[in-house]
Design an enzyme around this catalytic site. Structure first.
Site, PDB file in Angstrom:
ATOM      1  N   CYS A 211      52.685  46.274  41.445  1.00  0.00           N
ATOM      2  CA  CYS A 211      51.135  46.458  41.819  1.00  0.00           C
ATOM      3  C   CYS A 211      50.702  47.976  41.607  1.00  0.00           C
ATOM      4  O   CYS A 211      51.663  48.733  42.138  1.00  0.00           O
ATOM      5  CB  CYS A 211      51.368  46.185  43.226  1.00  0.00           C
TER       6      CYS A 211
ATOM      7  N   CYS B 194      42.514  46.671  41.498  1.00  0.00           N
ATOM      8  CA  CYS B 194      43.859  45.956  40.972  1.00  0.00           C
ATOM      9  C   CYS B 194      44.319  47.110  39.765  1.00  0.00           C
ATOM     10  O   CYS B 194      43.862  47.176  39.087  1.00  0.00           O
ATOM     11  CB  CYS B 194      44.018  44.771  40.252  1.00  0.00           C
TER      12      CYS B 194
END
Length: 309
Positions: A75, A252
């Site tokens: 991530c 993101c």
């Protein structure tokens, strides 16, 4: 059991951090879902457990779990927050201005800036070389193009949907991404927008169309789905993302990297560009070394204790 936690975010992509340097904690999927529930829990896009590194070259291990309880390899926003957690709590010396995070996608070298108090303000993460081989992304779409170096990849391959065809370029940055650049919103069906007269990236019904492609059989491990618009000079890309296991998030990091790579591969963007997300931008550079560098902020929102059953 009662656990101490810290709530952190990178451009609104938020996480519950729990420190477990004794490597004793094993959260169930149900416990993670309750922690991430925005009505009955703390609320977050995922949980990051700070664990000791198995790799002696790394400072600590980032154990990241999506809000639906599934494990994630990587991530981008989370790893910047991970760096801030280590620096601000002096697990890593702020004066070092660099650290290495162990992730399921491999070690990630991070350079960081601090304020006068020695707290991290921003970080540049070496996300490694992007993966574009369709077998490794992975995707069942077949390669239909080659880079200048002869590497095969999926370039804007058409995929059918209930709303017509969309064209995806497939990239992995430690996790799979399907990137769709939209040139003409008027060509999309009106029922994908609350108002058929107002068709643009910000009004696209991402919850429906993103969910359809996230679970499409063409991506055997599911996929993150990005819809993007590139500026005419190639220096900026506007993007929205439907994250695998989360749904739409405000930002993101891996998605920004994948979208920038897809932009460069399709000739829509420069190899160094700003990727504008819903609440801010990340600076992405696909360097001459072949690695992708992501620069952006990380912030702490609050901390507390929570009862986990």
């Amino acid at each position: 059991m009662e656990l101490e936690f810290v709530k952190m975010h990178g451009l609104g992509n938020d996480f519950v951090f729990i420190e477990d340097l004794g490597d004793e904690l094993d959260l169930s999927a149900e416990q993670v879902e309750r922690l991430c529930d925005r009505r009955f829990g703390i609320g977050a896009d995922g949980v990051i457990v700070v664990k000791p590194a198995d790799d002696p070259t790394c400072d600590a291990r980032m154990h990241y779990i999506n809000s639906d309880g599934t494990l994630a390899q990587m991530c981008g926003n989370g790893v910047r927050c991970f760096a801030k957690y280590l620096v601000d709590r002096r697990i890593v010396n702020p004066a070092a201005h660099s650290l290495c995070a162990q992730t399921l996608a491999g070690p990630r070298e991070i350079r960081f800036e601090t304020d006068e108090a020695g707290c991290m303000t921003s970080a540049t993460v070496d996300m490694g070389a992007p993966i574009i081989d369709p077998n490794l992304v992975p995707t069942r779409l077949e390669a239909n193009a080659r880079t200048n170096g002869g590497e095969p990849f999926v370039r804007e391959a058409p995929v059918d949907s209930p709303w017509g065809g969309f064209r995806f370029t497939c990239v992995s940055v430690g996790n799979p991404h399907a990137v769709c650049f939209i040139d003409d919103f008027s060509a999309l069906p009106g029922d994908l927008f609350p108002n058929a007269e107002d068709r643009r990236l910000a009004t696209l019904d991402l919850a429906r169309v993103g969910a359809f492609f996230e679970s499409n059989r063409l991506w055997p491990e599911k996929t993150n789905v990005e819809f993007a618009v590139a500026s005419s000079d190639g220096k900026r890309i506007d993007m929205r993302v439907f994250e695998r296991g989360c749904g739409e998030t405000l930002a993101c990091g891996t998605g920004a990297c994948a979208t920038a790579v897809a932009g460069a591969l399709t000739g829509r963007a420069l190899r160094e560009a700003d990727v504008a997300l819903l609440v801010g931008a990340l600076h992405i550079c696909w360097s001459d070394s072949g690695h992708v560098l992501m620069t952006g902020p990380a912030a702490e929102a609050f901390r507390g204790t929570v009862e986990v059953r």
